[in-house]
Design an enzyme around this catalytic site. Structure first.
Site, PDB file in Angstrom:
ATOM      1  N   HIS A  30      36.428  -4.633 -11.844  1.00 30.79           N
ATOM      2  CA  HIS A  30      34.973  -4.715 -11.937  1.00 30.79           C
ATOM      3  C   HIS A  30      34.479  -6.080 -11.466  1.00 30.79           C
ATOM      4  O   HIS A  30      33.834  -6.837 -12.199  1.00 30.79           O
ATOM      5  CB  HIS A  30      34.535  -4.439 -13.369  1.00 30.79           C
ATOM      6  N   SER A  90      37.089   2.597 -11.890  1.00 33.66           N
ATOM      7  CA  SER A  90      36.595   2.646 -13.259  1.00 33.66           C
ATOM      8  C   SER A  90      36.763   4.053 -13.822  1.00 33.66           C
ATOM      9  O   SER A  90      37.871   4.567 -13.874  1.00 33.66           O
ATOM     10  CB  SER A  90      35.133   2.171 -13.298  1.00 33.66           C
ATOM     11  N   GLU A 105      43.451  -2.617 -14.381  1.00 34.89           N
ATOM     12  CA  GLU A 105      42.282  -3.480 -14.540  1.00 34.89           C
ATOM     13  C   GLU A 105      41.441  -2.923 -15.677  1.00 34.89           C
ATOM     14  O   GLU A 105      41.631  -1.784 -16.093  1.00 34.89           O
ATOM     15  CB  GLU A 105      41.467  -3.535 -13.244  1.00 34.89           C
TER      16      GLU A 105
END
Length: 313
Positions: A278, A114, A207
């Protein structure tokens, strides 16, 4: 001229690792099970950063406190890996001031995903491998057992090989090269900066979470215009979670369809629905280490050769 990328030494029982929150604040109670796993299951000594118990508005501390927390772990020769407890937002705010002179004398793994994509890219551009994978807060997450074991293998130098089911959008083929990537928003954000990763000849993975569909489209256009999608060895399209759409009129394409559109003119293999992002099943992907990718009619294979030797990048 190609440079050599350094893979830090792999861990062994009894080694010391650092755990910190380099971005958003964390409830210390949420760290306890992950800390237990590191200490009791993996037999590691753990140094807890000050940012596990501090906060400054949405952050785990001021920019300076978060920088100092990370800097102290980069400088400490006893620490063999640095693991983030969570992402959120904040790494980009303080990484300009980091000093890697001591780190270069005792390289260590960095683990996260992230918002940590910014730091992972920073490590890569200065010549060091890292690991995109589960963070400590999520170690005990339900259905995350395979991902956690993959991280343990990556840190302890055991072979990593993933065999996955085929997806209807997959583009068949084989590729070979260093694996790079992470959060799509951060990769687009780093484009044009000193931490932009040269993706030519690489297996890229992407992602994201909680983005509008038009925003995903805009970020893919940004990478495409920058030439970052043109000469890949392969593409792993991970999980795009909690994607949002305009209430009216709607965008008209889903996330995977957007990515399919912007990669349609290229010939490299593409795997969709790869377990990274995630989600609980967020498999460890060592960044900078070389892997082979085979996207076949019935399955997908990603095989790493985790050998700590210089890799050209």
């Amino acid at each position: 001229m190609s440079k050599s990328l350094i893979a830090p030494p792999f861990l062994k029982a009894g080694d010391t690792v650092g755990v910190l929150a380099p971005a958003s604040k964390i409830d210390y109670e949420d760290c306890l099970e992950g800390l237990r796993i590191l200490r009791e299951d993996w037999k590691l000594n753990v140094v807890e950063g000050a940012t596990l118990k501090s906060q400054f508005y949405q952050f785990s501390g001021t920019d300076e406190l978060r920088r100092q927390d990370l800097q102290s772990m980069l400088d400490n020769p006893e620490i063999k890996a640095i693991l983030a407890v969570r992402g959120g937002y904040g790494c980009s705010r303080m990484m300009d001031q980091l000093d890697f002179s001591a780190f270069r004398q005792s390289p260590k793994w960095l683990v996260g995903f992230s918002d940590l994509t910014a730091l992972l890219a920073h490590f890569y551009t200065i010549g060091y491998a890292s690991i995109h994978g589960p963070m400590v807060k999520l170690f005990a997450k339900e259905n995350g057992e395979i991902a956690l074991e993959s991280l343990r293998k990556a840190l302890f130098g055991e072979p990593i090989s993933y065999v996955l089911p085929a997806h209807a959008f997959n583009r068949l083929g084989e590729g070979f090269g260093p694996v790079v990537g992470g959060n799509l928003c951060l990769l687009a954000h780093l484009t044009g900066s000193v931490w932009e990763v040269d993706m030519a000849g690489k297996i890229l993975f992407i992602e994201d979470i909680n983005e509008y569909l038009y925003s995903i489209d805009r970020m893919m256009i940004q990478l495409k215009r920058a030439g970052q999608l043109e000469n890949l060895s392969g593409l792993l399209v991970g999980q795009f979670s909690d994607v949002r759409d305009n209430p009216e009129p709607v965008f008209g394409k889903e996330a995977y369809e957007i990515i399919q559109e912007h990669t349609s003119n290229y010939n490299y293999p593409i795997c969709y629905d790869f377990p990274t992002g995630h989600v609980a099943d967020n498999r460890a992907l060592p960044i900078g280490l070389t892997a082979s990718l085979a996207v076949l009619p019935g399955e997908v294979r990603l095989d790493y050769s985790l050998i700590p030797k210089p890799i050209l990048f």
